[in-house]
Design a protein around this motif. Structure first.
Motif, short mmCIF file in Angstrom:
data_model
loop_
_atom_site.label_atom_id
_atom_site.label_comp_id
_atom_site.label_asym_id
_atom_site.label_seq_id
_atom_site.Cartn_x
_atom_site.Cartn_y
_atom_site.Cartn_z
N THR A 196 0.81 -1.21 0.00
CA THR A 196 0.00 0.00 0.00
C THR A 196 0.85 1.27 0.00
N TRP A 197 2.17 1.12 0.19
CA TRP A 197 3.06 2.27 0.27
C TRP A 197 4.08 2.21 -0.85
N GLU A 198 4.49 3.36 -1.33
CA GLU A 198 5.51 3.45 -2.37
C GLU A 198 6.88 3.28 -1.73
N GLU A 199 7.65 2.35 -2.26
CA GLU A 199 8.98 2.06 -1.71
C GLU A 199 9.99 3.14 -2.09
N LYS A 200 9.80 3.72 -3.26
CA LYS A 200 10.74 4.73 -3.75
C LYS A 200 10.76 5.92 -2.81
N GLU A 201 11.96 6.29 -2.37
CA GLU A 201 12.16 7.42 -1.46
C GLU A 201 11.52 7.21 -0.10
N ASN A 202 11.24 5.97 0.27
CA ASN A 202 10.68 5.67 1.59
C ASN A 202 11.49 4.51 2.18
N ASP A 203 12.52 4.87 2.93
CA ASP A 203 13.44 3.88 3.46
C ASP A 203 12.77 2.92 4.44
N MET A 204 11.75 3.40 5.15
CA MET A 204 11.07 2.54 6.11
C MET A 204 10.31 1.41 5.39
N VAL A 205 9.65 1.74 4.31
CA VAL A 205 8.93 0.72 3.53
C VAL A 205 9.92 -0.23 2.87
N ALA A 206 11.02 0.29 2.36
CA ALA A 206 12.03 -0.57 1.74
C ALA A 206 12.60 -1.56 2.76
#
Length: 146
Positions: free
Chosen positions: A53-63
């Motif tokens: 549900t979240w974009e991984e790009k530019e989101n280190d927590m999701v990555a």
């Protein structure tokens, strides 16, 4: 190794061995369903679904969460005796350490987010969840080495 350039020949130094790092985590199959009575696999599947549900790009927590889910899925496959990237107890211990490392990163990033939250109840709730992560990570390290 001998390199030839025109009429000259020189000895080039041998290439050093690659550093001893853990192999990269391959992405899990997109729609792998959890297996009954497999809590690690179920948790990994749930985390994969949540991170979609979240974009991984530019989101280190999701990555980091996606990498953690992939590592959990590898442990689950090993525990079920399926073919996968893990082949030994040493692989399990290294994977557990990598999961702990990812969870440490998530805790650091989540604390930054929580501390910038203006809603006091939401901030307290997030910090309570964050406080549980290191305990669970420690338990994972203990279980993996037993």
């Amino acid at each position: 190794m001998v390199c030839y350039h025109g009429n000259y020949s020189t000895l080039a130094p041998e290439r050093p061995p690659p550093p001893q790092e853990a192999p990269p985590v391959p992405p899990p199959p997109e729609e792998e369903e959890p297996v009954p009575n497999d809590p690690i696999g179920f948790a990994a599947h749930q985390l994969i679904q949540d991170t979609k549900t979240w974009e991984e790009k530019e989101n280190d927590m999701v990555a980091a969460a996606k990498r953690m889910a992939q590592l959990m899925m590898q442990m689950s496959k090993f525990a079920r005796g399926e073919e996968g990237e893990l082949h030994s107890k040493k692989d399990i211990i290294m994977t557990a350490r990598r999961i702990v490392k990812e969870s440490d990163e998530i805790v650091k990033m989540a604390k930054i987010v929580a501390n910038s939250c203006t809603d006091k109840r939401l901030k307290r709730s997030v910090l309570q969840v964050i406080d549980k992560i290191p305990t669970i990570a420690t338990q994972l390290k203990i279980i993996a080495t037993v």
